[in-house]
Design a protein around this motif. Structure first.
Motif, PDB file in Angstrom:
ATOM      1  N   ASN A   2      11.013  -1.359   9.796  1.00 32.01           N
ATOM      2  CA  ASN A   2      10.983  -0.125  10.578  1.00 32.01           C
ATOM      3  C   ASN A   2      10.589   1.121   9.805  1.00 32.01           C
ATOM      4  OD1 ASN A   2      11.857  -1.533  12.878  1.00 32.01           O
ATOM      5  ND2 ASN A   2      13.999  -1.381  12.216  1.00 32.01           N
ATOM      6  N   SER A   3      10.458   1.022   8.481  1.00 34.22           N
ATOM      7  CA  SER A   3      10.111   2.206   7.702  1.00 34.22           C
ATOM      8  C   SER A   3       9.366   1.796   6.433  1.00 34.22           C
ATOM      9  CB  SER A   3      11.382   2.984   7.336  1.00 34.22           C
ATOM     10  OG  SER A   3      12.265   2.177   6.594  1.00 34.22           O
ATOM     11  N   PRO A   4       8.628   2.720   5.809  1.00 30.27           N
ATOM     12  CA  PRO A   4       7.906   2.401   4.565  1.00 30.27           C
ATOM     13  C   PRO A   4       8.868   1.955   3.466  1.00 30.27           C
ATOM     14  CG  PRO A   4       7.161   4.489   5.480  1.00 30.27           C
ATOM     15  CD  PRO A   4       8.389   4.101   6.251  1.00 30.27           C
ATOM     16  N   VAL A   5       8.360   1.126   2.543  1.00 25.88           N
ATOM     17  CA  VAL A   5       9.195   0.623   1.440  1.00 25.88           C
ATOM     18  C   VAL A   5       8.473   0.901   0.120  1.00 25.88           C
ATOM     19  CG1 VAL A   5      10.559  -1.093   2.665  1.00 25.88           C
ATOM     20  CG2 VAL A   5       8.245  -1.667   1.953  1.00 25.88           C
ATOM     21  N   PRO A   6       8.426   2.166  -0.317  1.00 21.06           N
ATOM     22  CA  PRO A   6       7.657   2.525  -1.512  1.00 21.06           C
ATOM     23  C   PRO A   6       8.235   2.007  -2.820  1.00 21.06           C
ATOM     24  CG  PRO A   6       8.923   4.398  -0.733  1.00 21.06           C
ATOM     25  CD  PRO A   6       9.066   3.338   0.310  1.00 21.06           C
ATOM     26  N   ASP A   7       9.473   1.476  -2.780  1.00 27.61           N
ATOM     27  CA  ASP A   7      10.139   1.040  -4.008  1.00 27.61           C
ATOM     28  C   ASP A   7       9.712  -0.345  -4.476  1.00 27.61           C
ATOM     29  OD1 ASP A   7      11.522   3.408  -4.002  1.00 27.61           O
ATOM     30  OD2 ASP A   7      13.273   2.577  -2.989  1.00 27.61           O
ATOM     31  N   TYR A   8       8.869  -1.038  -3.701  1.00 25.82           N
ATOM     32  CA  TYR A   8       8.447  -2.388  -4.059  1.00 25.82           C
ATOM     33  C   TYR A   8       6.933  -2.438  -4.269  1.00 25.82           C
ATOM     34  CZ  TYR A   8      13.063  -3.787  -2.344  1.00 25.82           C
ATOM     35  OH  TYR A   8      14.412  -3.912  -2.150  1.00 25.82           O
ATOM     36  N   LYS A   9       6.510  -3.163  -5.281  1.00 20.19           N
ATOM     37  CA  LYS A   9       5.087  -3.334  -5.533  1.00 20.19           C
ATOM     38  C   LYS A   9       4.464  -4.409  -4.644  1.00 20.19           C
ATOM     39  CE  LYS A   9       5.515  -1.985 -10.399  1.00 20.19           C
ATOM     40  NZ  LYS A   9       5.290  -2.404 -11.818  1.00 20.19           N
ATOM     41  N   ILE A  49       4.434  -3.000   5.967  1.00 23.26           N
ATOM     42  CA  ILE A  49       5.375  -3.889   6.653  1.00 23.26           C
ATOM     43  C   ILE A  49       5.396  -3.605   8.156  1.00 23.26           C
ATOM     44  CG2 ILE A  49       7.844  -4.320   6.986  1.00 23.26           C
ATOM     45  CD1 ILE A  49       6.858  -5.874   4.684  1.00 23.26           C
ATOM     46  N   SER A  50       5.452  -2.347   8.535  1.00 26.55           N
ATOM     47  CA  SER A  50       5.519  -2.006   9.961  1.00 26.55           C
ATOM     48  C   SER A  50       4.230  -2.393  10.688  1.00 26.55           C
ATOM     49  CB  SER A  50       5.807  -0.512  10.136  1.00 26.55           C
ATOM     50  OG  SER A  50       4.797   0.276   9.526  1.00 26.55           O
ATOM     51  N   GLU A  51       3.086  -2.275  10.015  1.00 22.65           N
ATOM     52  CA  GLU A  51       1.819  -2.677  10.637  1.00 22.65           C
ATOM     53  C   GLU A  51       1.738  -4.194  10.805  1.00 22.65           C
ATOM     54  OE1 GLU A  51      -0.954   1.045   9.031  1.00 22.65           O
ATOM     55  OE2 GLU A  51      -0.716  -0.774   7.806  1.00 22.65           O
ATOM     56  N   LEU A  52       2.238  -4.927   9.825  1.00 19.51           N
ATOM     57  CA  LEU A  52       2.310  -6.381   9.974  1.00 19.51           C
ATOM     58  C   LEU A  52       3.209  -6.763  11.151  1.00 19.51           C
ATOM     59  CD1 LEU A  52       2.562  -7.921   6.386  1.00 19.51           C
ATOM     60  CD2 LEU A  52       0.817  -8.398   8.109  1.00 19.51           C
ATOM     61  N   LYS A  59       0.815  -1.221   0.000  1.00 25.56           N
ATOM     62  CA  LYS A  59       0.000   0.000   0.000  1.00 25.56           C
ATOM     63  C   LYS A  59       0.850   1.273   0.000  1.00 25.56           C
ATOM     64  CE  LYS A  59      -0.831   0.951   4.921  1.00 25.56           C
ATOM     65  NZ  LYS A  59      -1.895   1.170   5.919  1.00 25.56           N
ATOM     66  N   ASP A  60       2.155   1.149   0.313  1.00 25.00           N
ATOM     67  CA  ASP A  60       3.042   2.304   0.303  1.00 25.00           C
ATOM     68  C   ASP A  60       3.614   2.588  -1.080  1.00 25.00           C
ATOM     69  OD1 ASP A  60       2.760   2.764   3.044  1.00 25.00           O
ATOM     70  OD2 ASP A  60       4.338   1.333   3.541  1.00 25.00           O
ATOM     71  N   CYS A  61       3.319   1.704  -2.035  1.00 24.33           N
ATOM     72  CA  CYS A  61       3.840   1.863  -3.392  1.00 24.33           C
ATOM     73  C   CYS A  61       3.038   2.921  -4.158  1.00 24.33           C
ATOM     74  CB  CYS A  61       3.770   0.525  -4.119  1.00 24.33           C
ATOM     75  SG  CYS A  61       4.309   0.580  -5.830  1.00 24.33           S
ATOM     76  N   ASP A  62       3.723   3.738  -4.928  1.00 29.12           N
ATOM     77  CA  ASP A  62       3.077   4.769  -5.733  1.00 29.12           C
ATOM     78  C   ASP A  62       2.116   4.126  -6.734  1.00 29.12           C
ATOM     79  OD1 ASP A  62       2.577   7.346  -6.572  1.00 29.12           O
ATOM     80  OD2 ASP A  62       4.236   7.381  -7.994  1.00 29.12           O
ATOM     81  N   PHE A  81       6.172 -15.586  16.971  1.00 26.89           N
ATOM     82  CA  PHE A  81       6.716 -15.763  15.637  1.00 26.89           C
ATOM     83  C   PHE A  81       8.069 -15.069  15.507  1.00 26.89           C
ATOM     84  CE2 PHE A  81       2.117 -16.019  14.144  1.00 26.89           C
ATOM     85  CZ  PHE A  81       2.179 -17.371  13.808  1.00 26.89           C
ATOM     86  N   GLU A  82       8.952 -15.705  14.786  1.00 26.65           N
ATOM     87  CA  GLU A  82      10.195 -15.070  14.353  1.00 26.65           C
ATOM     88  C   GLU A  82       9.963 -14.618  12.915  1.00 26.65           C
ATOM     89  OE1 GLU A  82      14.372 -16.861  12.902  1.00 26.65           O
ATOM     90  OE2 GLU A  82      13.898 -17.291  15.016  1.00 26.65           O
ATOM     91  N   THR A  83       9.964 -13.315  12.682  1.00 22.51           N
ATOM     92  CA  THR A  83       9.503 -12.781  11.395  1.00 22.51           C
ATOM     93  C   THR A  83      10.634 -12.214  10.546  1.00 22.51           C
ATOM     94  OG1 THR A  83       9.000 -10.658  12.455  1.00 22.51           O
ATOM     95  CG2 THR A  83       7.203 -12.246  12.268  1.00 22.51           C
ATOM     96  N   LYS A  84      10.455 -12.356   9.236  1.00 20.97           N
ATOM     97  CA  LYS A  84      11.331 -11.732   8.255  1.00 20.97           C
ATOM     98  C   LYS A  84      10.456 -11.106   7.178  1.00 20.97           C
ATOM     99  CE  LYS A  84      15.125 -15.040   8.896  1.00 20.97           C
ATOM    100  NZ  LYS A  84      15.997 -16.052   8.229  1.00 20.97           N
ATOM    101  N   TYR A  85      10.971 -10.051   6.542  1.00 22.17           N
ATOM    102  CA  TYR A  85      10.175  -9.316   5.560  1.00 22.17           C
ATOM    103  C   TYR A  85      10.971  -9.137   4.268  1.00 22.17           C
ATOM    104  CZ  TYR A  85       7.425  -8.484   9.694  1.00 22.17           C
ATOM    105  OH  TYR A  85       6.690  -8.677  10.828  1.00 22.17           O
ATOM    106  N   TYR A  86      10.222  -9.104   3.168  1.00 17.55           N
ATOM    107  CA  TYR A  86      10.848  -9.040   1.852  1.00 17.55           C
ATOM    108  C   TYR A  86      10.036  -8.120   0.938  1.00 17.55           C
ATOM    109  CZ  TYR A  86      12.958 -13.386   3.570  1.00 17.55           C
ATOM    110  OH  TYR A  86      13.611 -14.331   4.328  1.00 17.55           O
ATOM    111  N   GLY A  87      10.717  -7.552  -0.037  1.00 24.21           N
ATOM    112  CA  GLY A  87      10.046  -6.783  -1.074  1.00 24.21           C
ATOM    113  C   GLY A  87      10.455  -7.320  -2.435  1.00 24.21           C
ATOM    114  N   THR A  88       9.571  -7.221  -3.391  1.00 19.47           N
ATOM    115  CA  THR A  88       9.896  -7.671  -4.735  1.00 19.47           C
ATOM    116  C   THR A  88       9.121  -6.858  -5.765  1.00 19.47           C
ATOM    117  OG1 THR A  88      10.121  -9.630  -6.145  1.00 19.47           O
ATOM    118  CG2 THR A  88       8.152  -9.480  -4.776  1.00 19.47           C
TER     119      THR A  88
END
Length: 267
Positions: free
Chosen positions: A251-258, A165-168, A148-151, A177-184
Motif C-alpha cells: 500500500n505504500s512505497p518501500v524505499p528502505d529495500y534495494k 510494489i503498489s504498481e505490481l 525503483k523507490d530505493c535511493d 492470484f493470491e499475492t504476497k510481497y517482500y523486501g530485502t
C-alpha cells in the motif's frame, strides 16, 4: 514455417551486455543478492515442475533442479541460451523463447520464475496471461526486481518500465492470484562514509555517468566496493550469505529495500 527474417526480427534485441554472466566480476553484496533469489525460489520448488523465464546464462537452474522434479530454463538472447546449454550439457534444458508467448501446453508448470527481467517486457499483461495459462492450480509465479523507490536506483538502459510494489499489486489484482510481497537488502546505515558514497552514486546516476554494460560497471563497482568476486556459472549451496526477504505492505512505497519480491499463487 516461420521465415529466417521473421525469426531474426522476433529476437532482434541482445540483452547479454546488460546481463550478469560468468565472464564478469560482481560485488559480494551482488553475489548475496543472486544467492538469495534462488534460495528463496528453491523453497517453492521441492518436487515441482519449474520454468524460469529470462534465466540469463542459467546460473540458478542447477540449484533449483537439486530440489525440483523438473526444471526448464528459457531466455530471449541466443548467446545466453548457448552459454547455459554449454554449461549444463543436457542436465537442464534451456530454450530460446519470448516471455510474451511461451511455447508450452496449458497447466504445464507448478512454478514460474521471472527474476530481474520484468522491466524488459514490452507488454507485461501478455506475460501474466501466459502465466495464468501455464500454471496449475495453486501454482506460484515468483517475481524479483530492483526497487525503483530505493535511493540511488539506476535503471537498465534496455528497460521499458520498472514497477513499484503498489504498481505490481494493481496489475496482479486483475488475475486470480493470491499475492504476497517482500523486501530485502536494506539500504546502508547513516555513517559519514556511507552517506558520502551514497551521494556520489546518486549524482552518478543523475548525470548518467554509470556505464551501461556489465563489463563497464566493473570499474565503477571496484571504486566504491573494493574487491570483486567472479560471477558463478552455477550457484552452489551456501556460496554466499542469504538475506531473508521480509514481508512488506503493497500500500505504500518501500524505499528502505534495494530488492523487492512478489509471490503470486494461482487460486
Amino acid at each position: 514455417m516461420e521465415s529466417k527474417f521473421l525469426r531474426k526480427k522476433k529476437f532482434a534485441m541482445d540483452y547479454s551486455v546488460v546481463t550478469e554472466t560468468p565472464d564478469i566480476k560482481i560485488t559480494e553484496e551482488a553475489l548475496s543478492m543472486l544467492y538469495t533469489r534462488y534460495e528463496f525460489a528453491r523453497s517453492f520448488c521441492k518436487d515441482k515442475e519449474v520454468l524460469e523465464v529470462a534465466c540469463g546464462a542459467g546460473q540458478g537452474l542447477g540449484f533449483l533442479k537439486s530440489s525440483a522434479k523438473r526444471v526448464i530454463g528459457g531466455d530471449y538472447t541466443g548467446r545466453l541460451v548457448k552459454s547455459a546449454n554449454h554449461h549444463y550439457k543436457g542436465r537442464v534444458p534451456v530454450l530460446r523463447l519470448d516471455g510474451h508467448f511461451l511455447p508450452f501446453q496449458n497447466e504445464s508448470f507448478d512454478v514460474i520464475i521471472l527474476y530481474e527481467a520484468i522491466y524488459y517486457l514490452k507488454e507485461t499483461d501478455l506475460f501474466f496471461d501466459e502465466c495464468r495459462r501455464l500454471l496449475r492450480k495453486e501454482g506460484h509465479l515468483l517475481i524479483c526486481s530492483a526497487n525503483k523507490d530505493c535511493d540511488g536506483f539506476n535503471p537498465s538502459p534496455y528497460s521499458h518500465m520498472y514497477f513499484s510494489i503498489s504498481e505490481l499489486q494493481t496489475i496482479l489484482s486483475n488475475y486470480p492470484f493470491e499475492t504476497k510481497y517482500y523486501g530485502t537488502f536494506r539500504t546502508s546505515g547513516t555513517s559519514n562514509t556511507l552517506g558520502i558514497i551514497s551521494l556520489i552514486k546518486r549524482l552518478a546516476v543523475a548525470l548518467h555517468l554509470i556505464p551501461k554494460t556489465m563489463k563497464g560497471k566493473e570499474i565503477f563497482k571496484r571504486l566504491f566496493s573494493g574487491k570483486l568476486v567472479q560471477f558463478p556459472a552455477e550457484i552452489i549451496e551456501h556460496m554466499a550469505e542469504y538475506n531473508n526477504p521480509e514481508p512488506i505492505s503493497a500500500n505504500s512505497p518501500v524505499p528502505d529495500y534495494k530488492v523487492i519480491y512478489a509471490t503470486a499463487k494461482l487460486t
